[in-house]
Design an enzyme around this catalytic site. Sequence first.
Site, mmCIF file in Angstrom:
data_model
loop_
_atom_site.group_PDB
_atom_site.id
_atom_site.type_symbol
_atom_site.label_atom_id
_atom_site.label_comp_id
_atom_site.label_asym_id
_atom_site.label_seq_id
_atom_site.Cartn_x
_atom_site.Cartn_y
_atom_site.Cartn_z
ATOM 1 N N TRP A 39 0.874 -1.191 0.000
ATOM 2 C CA TRP A 39 0.000 0.000 0.000
ATOM 3 C C TRP A 39 0.898 1.224 0.000
ATOM 4 O O TRP A 39 1.508 1.555 1.011
ATOM 5 C CB TRP A 39 -0.884 -0.031 1.235
ATOM 6 C CG TRP A 39 -1.808 1.146 1.437
ATOM 7 C CD1 TRP A 39 -1.599 2.447 1.094
ATOM 8 C CD2 TRP A 39 -3.097 1.108 2.060
ATOM 9 N NE1 TRP A 39 -2.665 3.225 1.464
ATOM 10 C CE2 TRP A 39 -3.609 2.430 2.062
ATOM 11 C CE3 TRP A 39 -3.879 0.098 2.637
ATOM 12 C CZ2 TRP A 39 -4.843 2.761 2.620
ATOM 13 C CZ3 TRP A 39 -5.102 0.434 3.188
ATOM 14 C CH2 TRP A 39 -5.584 1.740 3.166
ATOM 15 N N ASP A 40 0.973 1.876 -1.146
ATOM 16 C CA ASP A 40 1.865 3.025 -1.314
ATOM 17 C C ASP A 40 1.082 4.328 -1.166
ATOM 18 O O ASP A 40 -0.165 4.340 -1.240
ATOM 19 C CB ASP A 40 2.500 2.928 -2.712
ATOM 20 C CG ASP A 40 3.804 3.694 -2.847
ATOM 21 O OD1 ASP A 40 4.166 4.451 -1.921
ATOM 22 O OD2 ASP A 40 4.464 3.558 -3.901
ATOM 23 N N ASP B 163 13.060 4.721 -0.004
ATOM 24 C CA ASP B 163 13.399 4.432 -1.397
ATOM 25 C C ASP B 163 14.905 4.415 -1.597
ATOM 26 O O ASP B 163 15.381 4.093 -2.692
ATOM 27 C CB ASP B 163 12.763 5.482 -2.324
ATOM 28 C CG ASP B 163 11.314 5.144 -2.634
ATOM 29 O OD1 ASP B 163 10.883 4.026 -2.311
ATOM 30 O OD2 ASP B 163 10.612 6.011 -3.198
HETATM 31 C C1 DGJ Z 1 7.309 4.663 -4.263
HETATM 32 C C2 DGJ Z 1 7.717 3.424 -3.518
HETATM 33 O O1 DGJ Z 1 8.433 3.762 -2.378
HETATM 34 C C3 DGJ Z 1 8.516 2.538 -4.450
HETATM 35 O O2 DGJ Z 1 8.992 1.420 -3.752
HETATM 36 C C4 DGJ Z 1 7.665 2.143 -5.618
HETATM 37 O O3 DGJ Z 1 6.602 1.344 -5.185
HETATM 38 C C5 DGJ Z 1 7.156 3.377 -6.327
HETATM 39 N N1 DGJ Z 1 6.522 4.293 -5.423
HETATM 40 C C6 DGJ Z 1 6.195 2.995 -7.430
HETATM 41 O O4 DGJ Z 1 5.581 4.066 -7.982
#
Ligand code: DGJ
Length: 748
Positions: free
Chosen positions: A480-481, A553
Amino acid sequence: MRPLLNVIDNRIFHLHNDSVSYILYLLPNNQLGHLYYGPRVTATAQTLEAYTKLESKSGGTVHFSAENTMFTLADQLQEYPVYGTSDFRQGAIAATRGDAPLYLNFTYQGFAESHEKPRNLALPASFGQAGQVTVLTVDLADAAHGLTLQQHYAMFDDSAAVVRWQTVTNVGDAALTLTRALSGGLDLPTADYRFVQLSGNWARERHVKSRPLAQGTTAIESQRGASSHQQNPYVALQAADGTLQSGEAFGFNLIYSGNFQASAEVNEWNQTRFMIGLHPDQFAWRLDPTTSFTTPEAVVTYSNAGLAGLSRTNADFVRNHVIAPIWRDRPRPVVLNSWEAAYFDFDTEKLLKLAAAGKKVGIDCFVLDDGWFGHRDDDRSSLGDWQVYAKKFPHGIDGFAQSIHDLGLQFGLWFEPEMISPRSNLIAVHPDWVVAPPHERRAIGRNQYVLDFANPAVVDNLFAQMSKVIDATHLEYIKWDMNRNITEAYSQYLAAIGRPQGEFFHRYIQGVYRLYAKLLTAYPDVLIEGCAGGGGRFDLGILFYSPQIWVSDDSDAVERLKIQTGTALGYPLSAMSNHVTAVPNGQVNRTTPLETRFNVALFGTLGYELDLTQEPQSVLDAIAAQIRLYKKLQPLVLTGDFHFLRTLEDGEHNTVAWAIEAADHSRIAFGFYRLLANPDGNAVDRLRLPFVDSQASYSISGRAVPVSGAVLKHLGLRLPYEFNGPNQAVAELAGDFQSKLLILTKEG
Ligand code: DGJ
């Protein structure tokens, strides 16, 4: 044994377990005063004498009332203070009726004790089994303003923690507006502390920052609609003369994911008021007659073994009383995530090759990240349209999931439920679902807008869309982003139902929790990993639903040493999702050895995120060996004790040492990391392991001779030999960004 509540003289309330005491009492004006939080003490009526302040301290003091000119709130330690009532510090609660401020005066009415705190998915909160917890509720009332206030305190048998929250109820006959409703904190008699915060930005979340308190206010906050990359709600007050391993330290956190404020205000007498809770700016909650408002829970922890000791208290508290019990001890799948392996550029064939390569090295779960839905070839479209992108998946998402399951892998899928793209079907049908005032300019982030989760119809729509996909794929895992913060905060739904816009931010987060609750009620076994553009929402609210969260990230091993150090101060290792990624690293272009990337990632929940189909066999073999080793060590990550032994703040700012000891003390995983090579090495570099059993002997992986616990404790563990001219033949660390993992096994 469950914590006990002793009530002394009907005016002192002493809540304690084996390790800590929390004592509050009735001030002369019948408000609630704070007496003590710290190591367990025995309280008697005399305990109060040491604290009682009845004389005003200086000429300028304003007294609480004409009836008692000896008494002011200005220098009292209090449980839930109010500004402007002879106390000039920030208050915890404030309300208005129309444009008139209400000077609230909550006085004691009685108390209740209970021994239950069940887990309830509706809102994130701590929980404990019956017989394990004591909840004290003190009832207060302000009859003049038609309000009651319940102060709740929970203590668990196994934790040096107290949890605080409040319920405010309008028992009058006119509405009022709450403009501030923090969750409380702790008033302390001195200011001899450092304020330790976890701050940063995208890709460098939760770096440790520390500053001494001084007269005035030291504060952190988020008004982004999320706990944020920039500030984390975990804060510690560390004794000014304390170290990582020693001295008194208090931890504060909020079981919440939205706007927050945490502040330490030092007054003219060097008393400290620490408070944490909903950010009072952008907050105005209308309390209609007969309705209540309940604040999020604040967790206050204690240790007299420095920040490192406090980190273990925090980790145990979160594992035992916040994270879902089904995930506490259960091995988490080692995932292979498609994002850094393929980004948006994939088709079914490419992904199946990747997944097959993952299966060969021992991956448990293949996670299809962004780019599988709508017409999504980049980040400019399709959020909100959670139907498969037929061009990439001709056999449907169900067909693809079946192929993954046929490989013997679990299947995971990425969603970003809270967002909507300007190019989407959803926005065409529901333009009023976007967060923003209608017809006005609105800011855009990552080419997307935010959906109005304060609107239950939006949450229901997302649930319906997601459950269709879950039912079709039988997936085991969801990522879930959430990739942008909220601007132009405004809900057209709240406007339509006549609620104040000041309720928006809190109602938004409640909507996020409602979707979580609906998903986990319908699919209780699905593992939902939290993520917010990396670690932009790494907090206890999310951890209540998601047992693990993507840390950042930035997966470069050197950057992660800093990020994981900060994160581990407040959160358990099992909560940290760490992936081994390719080099040169996509965020910093640094090349670190595969071994170091693994040795850092294993202090958390391990995954991989690189194109295995492009790696040589030697790398694949090494990864397979890493996964086998990790599976043996994972019980330590889930249930062991984490020890900070050296951080980048120490000594030469070049090395880090971490250890996890198994819950049954049988094994220790010891990680040592060195950033840059050092030409003259350290002649004898060793590190004491203060937690080992001095009666036992330990075998050490890769070393011939076992070492006694007493030696490890007092002389120390010999650190890996560093490369220098003469010792090349035996050097264990040669070059930059090197690391060594040692496994110590107790032999008896
Ligand atoms: C941000 C996330 O932190 C990444 O791991 C990846 O899922 C990207 N979004 C995808 O758009």
